[in-house]
Scaffold this motif. Structure first.
Motif, PDB file in Angstrom:
ATOM      1  N   PRO A  73       0.851  -1.196   0.000  1.00  0.00           N
ATOM      2  CA  PRO A  73       0.000   0.000   0.000  1.00  0.00           C
ATOM      3  C   PRO A  73       0.887   1.247   0.000  1.00  0.00           C
ATOM      4  N   CYS A  74       0.537   2.239  -0.803  1.00  0.00           N
ATOM      5  CA  CYS A  74       1.431   3.377  -1.014  1.00  0.00           C
ATOM      6  C   CYS A  74       1.578   4.226   0.249  1.00  0.00           C
ATOM      7  N   ARG A  75       2.676   4.954   0.333  1.00  0.00           N
ATOM      8  CA  ARG A  75       2.978   5.750   1.524  1.00  0.00           C
ATOM      9  C   ARG A  75       3.358   7.182   1.134  1.00  0.00           C
ATOM     10  N   PRO A  76       2.349   7.981   0.777  1.00  0.00           N
ATOM     11  CA  PRO A  76       2.629   9.345   0.303  1.00  0.00           C
ATOM     12  C   PRO A  76       3.489  10.156   1.278  1.00  0.00           C
ATOM     13  N   PHE A  77       4.485  10.824   0.754  1.00  0.00           N
ATOM     14  CA  PHE A  77       5.374  11.738   1.496  1.00  0.00           C
ATOM     15  C   PHE A  77       6.191  11.058   2.596  1.00  0.00           C
ATOM     16  N   ASP A  78       6.073   9.747   2.716  1.00  0.00           N
ATOM     17  CA  ASP A  78       6.774   9.026   3.775  1.00  0.00           C
ATOM     18  C   ASP A  78       8.205   8.695   3.340  1.00  0.00           C
ATOM     19  N   ILE A  79       9.074   8.530   4.326  1.00  0.00           N
ATOM     20  CA  ILE A  79      10.474   8.203   4.070  1.00  0.00           C
ATOM     21  C   ILE A  79      10.602   6.853   3.353  1.00  0.00           C
ATOM     22  N   GLU A  80       9.637   5.957   3.604  1.00  0.00           N
ATOM     23  CA  GLU A  80       9.713   4.629   2.989  1.00  0.00           C
ATOM     24  C   GLU A  80       8.860   4.471   1.739  1.00  0.00           C
ATOM     25  N   ARG A  81       8.389   5.563   1.186  1.00  0.00           N
ATOM     26  CA  ARG A  81       7.534   5.435  -0.004  1.00  0.00           C
ATOM     27  C   ARG A  81       8.354   4.842  -1.141  1.00  0.00           C
ATOM     28  N   ASN A  82       7.707   3.993  -1.927  1.00  0.00           N
ATOM     29  CA  ASN A  82       8.456   3.405  -3.047  1.00  0.00           C
ATOM     30  C   ASN A  82       7.593   3.222  -4.282  1.00  0.00           C
ATOM     31  N   GLY A  83       6.559   4.030  -4.407  1.00  0.00           N
ATOM     32  CA  GLY A  83       5.783   3.968  -5.634  1.00  0.00           C
ATOM     33  C   GLY A  83       4.293   4.054  -5.393  1.00  0.00           C
ATOM     34  N   LEU A  84       3.564   4.116  -6.489  1.00  0.00           N
ATOM     35  CA  LEU A  84       2.128   4.346  -6.424  1.00  0.00           C
ATOM     36  C   LEU A  84       1.344   3.044  -6.515  1.00  0.00           C
ATOM     37  N   GLY A 120       0.250  13.729  -4.271  1.00  0.00           N
ATOM     38  CA  GLY A 120       0.751  12.707  -3.350  1.00  0.00           C
ATOM     39  C   GLY A 120       0.648  11.278  -3.862  1.00  0.00           C
ATOM     40  N   THR A 121       1.324  10.996  -4.968  1.00  0.00           N
ATOM     41  CA  THR A 121       1.219   9.653  -5.559  1.00  0.00           C
ATOM     42  C   THR A 121       2.049   8.627  -4.803  1.00  0.00           C
ATOM     43  N   ALA A 122       2.999   9.092  -3.992  1.00  0.00           N
ATOM     44  CA  ALA A 122       3.944   8.226  -3.265  1.00  0.00           C
ATOM     45  C   ALA A 122       5.074   7.722  -4.152  1.00  0.00           C
ATOM     46  N   THR A 123       5.280   8.365  -5.322  1.00  0.00           N
ATOM     47  CA  THR A 123       6.536   8.106  -6.034  1.00  0.00           C
ATOM     48  C   THR A 123       7.584   9.052  -5.438  1.00  0.00           C
ATOM     49  N   MET A 124       8.852   8.653  -5.557  1.00  0.00           N
ATOM     50  CA  MET A 124       9.925   9.475  -4.996  1.00  0.00           C
ATOM     51  C   MET A 124       9.854  10.896  -5.553  1.00  0.00           C
ATOM     52  N   TYR A 125       9.760  10.994  -6.869  1.00  0.00           N
ATOM     53  CA  TYR A 125       9.852  12.294  -7.532  1.00  0.00           C
ATOM     54  C   TYR A 125       8.652  13.193  -7.260  1.00  0.00           C
ATOM     55  N   ASN A 126       7.442  12.643  -7.391  1.00  0.00           N
ATOM     56  CA  ASN A 126       6.264  13.503  -7.277  1.00  0.00           C
ATOM     57  C   ASN A 126       6.171  14.174  -5.915  1.00  0.00           C
ATOM     58  N   ASP A 127       6.273  13.382  -4.852  1.00  0.00           N
ATOM     59  CA  ASP A 127       6.032  13.937  -3.516  1.00  0.00           C
ATOM     60  C   ASP A 127       7.109  14.951  -3.136  1.00  0.00           C
ATOM     61  N   PRO A 171      -9.236  14.242   6.251  1.00  0.00           N
ATOM     62  CA  PRO A 171      -8.827  12.885   6.609  1.00  0.00           C
ATOM     63  C   PRO A 171      -7.303  12.771   6.704  1.00  0.00           C
ATOM     64  N   ALA A 172      -6.862  11.782   7.455  1.00  0.00           N
ATOM     65  CA  ALA A 172      -5.433  11.484   7.557  1.00  0.00           C
ATOM     66  C   ALA A 172      -4.870  11.166   6.182  1.00  0.00           C
ATOM     67  N   THR A 173      -3.594  11.523   5.965  1.00  0.00           N
ATOM     68  CA  THR A 173      -2.910  11.076   4.754  1.00  0.00           C
ATOM     69  C   THR A 173      -2.478   9.633   5.010  1.00  0.00           C
ATOM     70  N   ARG A 174      -3.320   8.699   4.591  1.00  0.00           N
ATOM     71  CA  ARG A 174      -3.121   7.286   4.912  1.00  0.00           C
ATOM     72  C   ARG A 174      -1.812   6.784   4.292  1.00  0.00           C
ATOM     73  N   GLY A 175      -0.995   6.142   5.112  1.00  0.00           N
ATOM     74  CA  GLY A 175       0.291   5.626   4.630  1.00  0.00           C
ATOM     75  C   GLY A 175       1.458   6.493   5.058  1.00  0.00           C
ATOM     76  N   TYR A 176       1.135   7.729   5.507  1.00  0.00           N
ATOM     77  CA  TYR A 176       2.208   8.635   5.929  1.00  0.00           C
ATOM     78  C   TYR A 176       2.518   8.428   7.403  1.00  0.00           C
ATOM     79  N   ALA A 177       3.799   8.254   7.736  1.00  0.00           N
ATOM     80  CA  ALA A 177       4.201   8.161   9.145  1.00  0.00           C
ATOM     81  C   ALA A 177       5.396   9.064   9.409  1.00  0.00           C
ATOM     82  N   GLU A 178       6.460   8.890   8.620  1.00  0.00           N
ATOM     83  CA  GLU A 178       7.668   9.690   8.853  1.00  0.00           C
ATOM     84  C   GLU A 178       8.017  10.486   7.605  1.00  0.00           C
ATOM     85  N   ARG A 179       8.258  11.753   7.830  1.00  0.00           N
ATOM     86  CA  ARG A 179       8.541  12.695   6.744  1.00  0.00           C
ATOM     87  C   ARG A 179       9.676  12.209   5.823  1.00  0.00           C
ATOM     88  N   GLY A 180       9.405  12.200   4.531  1.00  0.00           N
ATOM     89  CA  GLY A 180      10.427  11.747   3.590  1.00  0.00           C
ATOM     90  C   GLY A 180      10.630  12.704   2.433  1.00  0.00           C
TER      91      GLY A 180
END
Lengths: 539, 86
Positions: free
Chosen positions: A184-195, A261-268, A317-326
């Motif tokens: 499941p995607c992780r928008p803006f998170d340090i561990e995000r790795n794609g959409l 907030g697609t959770a790709t490295m570049y977009n976010d 609503p919460a940005t679901r998937g976001y925990a730590e700033r990335g």
């Protein structure tokens, strides 16, 4: 300015706007892991309709895509009482792939404009429909176009439907671009790795005929003009779109921002930079891809409706998937629900082809303002060029007649080559691009479908897939000419000059545009293509 | 090795549509990406990953791993020789 008369969302989380916003507050997500679906070799996470949901919306004689559009629009129309068959009702369809790949390569295949015609007919609409096909920003582009057309033409109601249906065609293409996450995607998170990809149909009905509490005030589209898939690292185009969409007075009224907030490295990363540079880093922001995935042509419509509902309720609503700033730019994202105040918001979105869009919504607190002041730009055709396969020359022969020395030309698909050559021949400077056709990116669609047909020789090509978005053509031209203005791509059922002129007039309402590169560019195969492009100069 | 280098050059020319280029135009040790060498970009690197999988059975899941591999034609050839499955 145009009022929001009604909305609907048909998604895997529910078939009404109300059900959808409530699902988000409850933290529900429709993202699921799929192993071996459509015989795809790689596992992926997506938000897809269940078989029961598909059966519920499926209409006899229509594709699933068309059925979803009709379902959503009819639900949005339920509580309205205007005459849908009147000549002042416009249908705008926002989609990236419409029916493709269903029926692709057969005589039964219906191009996006033909799908729009069938949807219009099923709804009882009698005017010519327009398809916005501008990659991920299509849904916001459609709202901006609708708002402009309600100001510049005779239309008083615009029904905007954003929709896309997922398939092996789309998922394999995004996998070849290495942008799909297996989690499941992780928008803006340090561990995000794609959409994650998603499917949805959402409808907004706008009007200037009757006052309503919410309205779209303004919007803008700008291009990065650096690469056909990678956004500007500094968020340049996104920043320019925001700055053009907001007046200084509007800027201070913002309750929140809904980001792509697609959770790709570049977009976010890019969006965080754009927010910081726009001075909006303190405004509560959120993204909803963690609930729905990336719903492509539906995204801009779906996400605007959700944001409107959230502002109405005073909490996003919460940005679901976001925990730590990335991300390194300043952006106010939270993994929890945020309380907000005020009654205005900004929706931003970015897409392949380098395009970015922003739209500003507000709620009228007390007095409903009188009808907007009609301001219709006038223009004349500065130069025009017509090219056709019937003249017997190949595209490469025509390219050699231009003075361009541009090795990237050879990497483009036929549609981009054709538009590129026509733009070279027109020569003059322009500050925006809006192109039209009938068959979308059919040649690249067929090529990509062929590459994924044999699952034992399964090698989807990223450079073929990217051109299954016809608006890449406008991105190529923007890059070539370092042109950072608006870029858009529209599909019509036929080469209908009257509708084209209405859209061109509406586009010229953006004060930054003085000269628009526009016209028809359609490419089916090596022996069937036509360009009829011109420069529309504002008077 | 020299033969593999020439084969890779011609496969790259075809796959990436490097029109008007022959294998003699590609310097074996020049960088593939950026301004100084062939000037390939991020979509080209993804296309080269497909090329490696299709022609040599090599799977490079993460494009970041490719950074060292795609430095030059020589590093690519060395990598292919060591890891090829077909």
């Amino acid at each position: 300015m145009a009022y929001v008369l009604s909305t609907n969302i048909v998604s895997p989380l529910g078939f009404t706007t109300e059900d959808n916003i409530n699902a988000l507050y409850e933290g529900k997500s429709s993202l699921q892991s799929y192993v071996g679906l459509w015989h795809l070799p790689e596992t992926f996470v997506a938000s897809l309709f269940s078989d029961e949901q598909r059966a519920e919306v499926q209409r006899s004689g229509y594709t699933l895509f068309e059925s979803l559009c009709i379902e959503s629009a009819q639900r949005a129309l339920t509580d309205t009482d205007f005459d849908i068959s009147a000549p002042d009702v416009l249908l705008i369809l926002s989609t990236t792939k419409a029916n493709a790949p269903q029926g692709l390569g057969t005589t039964a295949y219906r191009h996006p404009g033909e799908a729009a015609q069938r949807i219009a007919k099923a709804l009882g609409i009698t005017t010519h429909p327009i398809v916005v096909c501008n990659a991920c920003i299509s849904g916001v582009n459609a709202q901006i176009l609708a708002e402009r057309m309600l100001r510049t033409s005779e239309y008083r109601y615009a029904i905007i439907i954003g929709a896309d249906v997922q398939s092996d065609f789309i998922v394999s293409g995004f996998q070849s671009l290495k942008s799909v996450s297996t989690r499941p995607c992780r928008p803006f998170d340090i561990e995000r790795n794609g959409l994650n990809l998603g499917e949805c149909a959402a409808t907004i009905i706008l009007t200037t005929a009757q006052p309503c509490s919410w309205s779209i005030e303004s919007g803008a589209i700008r291009n990065d003009a650096i690469h056909i898939t990678n956004p500007s690292p500094q968020g340049e185009g996104c920043l320019q779109a925001i700055n053009a969409a907001l007046t200084p007075e509007q800027r201070v009224t913002l309750s929140c921002i809904n980001v792509h907030g697609t959770a790709t490295m570049y977009n976010d990363q890019m969006e965080s930079k754009a927010m910081q540079r726009a001075g909006l880093g303190e405004i509560p922001a959120f993204g909803i891809k963690g609930y729905y995935g990336h719903t492509m042509g539906a995204a801009g419509v779906l996400e605007s409706i959700i944001t409107l509902q959230a502002v109405e309720r005073g909490k996003i609503p919460a940005t679901r998937g976001y925990a730590e700033r990335g991300v390194s730019g300043k952006i106010h994202i939270s993994g929890s629900e945020q309380t907000i105040s005020g009654h205005s918001f900004l929706k931003v979105i970015s897409g392949f082809g380098g395009c970015n869009a922003a739209v500003y919504y507000t709620k009228q607190d007390s007095d409903i303002r009188p009808g907007c002041n009609p301001h219709v730009p006038k223009f004349h055709t500065a130069r025009r060029i017509k090219l056709s396969s019937q003249e017997g020359k190949t595209l490469t022969a025509l390219y050699r007649e231009t003075s361009a020395n541009y090795p990237k030309y050879y990497k483009m698909d036929g549609l981009s080559k054709l538009a590129f050559i026509a733009a070279e021949m027109l020569g003059a400077d322009f500050d925006a691009v809006a192109l039209f056709n009938r068959t979308s990116s059919i040649a690249s669609d067929l090529k990509h479908a062929q590459l994924i047909a044999n699952k034992s020789e399964f090698y989807p090509s990223p450079s073929v897939f990217i051109y299954t978005l016809p608006n890449i053509t406008t991105g190529e031209i923007a890059i070539r000419h370092a042109m950072h203005g608006e870029t858009s791509f529209y599909i019509l059922p036929t080469k209908d000059m009257q509708t084209m002129l209405q859209i061109i007039t509406a586009t010229l309402i953006d004060p930054s545009i003085t000269r628009l590169l526009t016209g028809w560019v359609d490419y089916q195969d090596e022996t069937h293509w036509e360009a009829d492009m011109f420069l529309a100069e504002k008077e | 090795m020299e033969q593999l280098i020439d084969t890779l050059k011609s496969q790259i020319i075809t796959t990436l549509n490097l029109e008007d280029m022959s294998i003699d135009d590609i310097d074996t040790d020049a960088p593939l990406f950026g301004e100084d060498g062939l000037g390939l970009d991020s979509i080209d690197i993804l296309e080269l990953i497909v090329l490696l999988e299709r022609n040599y059975g090599i799977r490079l899941a993460n494009p970041a791993e490719g950074k060292e591999v795609f430095k030059s034609i020589r590093t690519l050839a060395q990598y292919v020789e060591k890891n090829r499955k077909k």
